[in-house]
Design a protein around this motif. Structure first.
Motif, PDB file in Angstrom:
ATOM      1  N   SER A   1       0.851  -1.197   0.000  1.00 51.00           N
ATOM      2  CA  SER A   1       0.000   0.000   0.000  1.00 51.00           C
ATOM      3  C   SER A   1       0.884   1.244   0.000  1.00 51.00           C
ATOM      4  O   SER A   1       1.722   1.406   0.888  1.00 51.00           O
ATOM      5  N   PRO A   2       0.673   2.142  -0.964  1.00 50.49           N
ATOM      6  CA  PRO A   2       1.537   3.321  -1.065  1.00 50.49           C
ATOM      7  C   PRO A   2       1.187   4.436  -0.073  1.00 50.49           C
ATOM      8  O   PRO A   2       1.972   5.363   0.100  1.00 50.49           O
ATOM      9  N   SER A   3       0.027   4.332   0.575  1.00 51.69           N
ATOM     10  CA  SER A   3      -0.378   5.400   1.488  1.00 51.69           C
ATOM     11  C   SER A   3      -1.304   4.834   2.564  1.00 51.69           C
ATOM     12  O   SER A   3      -1.841   3.737   2.429  1.00 51.69           O
ATOM     13  N   THR A   4      -1.504   5.643   3.590  1.00 53.19           N
ATOM     14  CA  THR A   4      -2.420   5.264   4.659  1.00 53.19           C
ATOM     15  C   THR A   4      -3.836   5.141   4.118  1.00 53.19           C
ATOM     16  O   THR A   4      -4.578   4.241   4.527  1.00 53.19           O
ATOM     17  N   LYS A   5      -4.204   6.015   3.212  1.00 52.67           N
ATOM     18  CA  LYS A   5      -5.556   5.969   2.637  1.00 52.67           C
ATOM     19  C   LYS A   5      -5.797   4.633   1.941  1.00 52.67           C
ATOM     20  O   LYS A   5      -6.847   4.009   2.109  1.00 52.67           O
TER      21      LYS A   5
END
Length: 155
Positions: free
Chosen positions: A65-69
């Motif tokens: 996953s590239p981000s928390t979102k």
């Protein structure tokens, strides 16, 4: 290590709740089932395999996953799927409403497909690990439908 632990505990929790709700007692045994109904022993083997693959798939996708979102969305999709998985058992076995359970199973199937599609962007490996889950729930859906046809109406 934390995602592996959390995913493993979540899978164990879903399996435990689903197993507690599932009652293979006189009501279920008394239902007419199609000739192709899988043997009773197939169910725990299939579900153990599916939950193990789901844990590996979740961790694989979460790590990419590239981000928390994105990771939060992934968690939400898996949580929604777990909820739908438990609710199916509740409707089918506790409420003894295979007719309602069939329609809930459609939502479960769509949630599995949504997780597979979402994971594909992150980890194709994760998506492929979830295919047996989709296949098993497809078989369960056909079985659920046949049970409704052979035994209805319910309620």
């Amino acid at each position: 290590m934390l995602p592996v632990t959390i995913a493993g505990l979540a899978a164990l929790g879903v399996a435990a709740i689903g197993g507690t709700i599932t009652d293979l007692g006189p009501w279920y045994e008394g239902l007419n089932k199609p000739d192709w109904n899988p043997p009773r022993a197939a169910f725990p083997i299939a579900w153990t395999t599916i939950f193990a693959l789901a844990v590996i798939a979740f961790v694989s996708a979460w790590r990419k996953s590239p981000s928390t979102k994105v990771s939060d969305t992934l968690i939400g999709l898996f949580a929604a799927n777990a909820f739908l998985n438990i609710v199916w058992s509740l409707i089918f076995f506790r409420l003894q409403r295979p007719d309602w359970a069939f329609f809930e199973l459609i939502l479960l199937w769509v949630s599995i497909l949504a997780v597979i599609i979402y994971c594909w962007r992150l980890s194709r490996f994760a998506s492929l690990l979830l295919l047996p889950y989709l296949v098993w729930v497809t078989i369960a859906g056909a079985l659920n439908w046949e049970i409704v046809q052979l035994n209805g109406p319910f309620g």
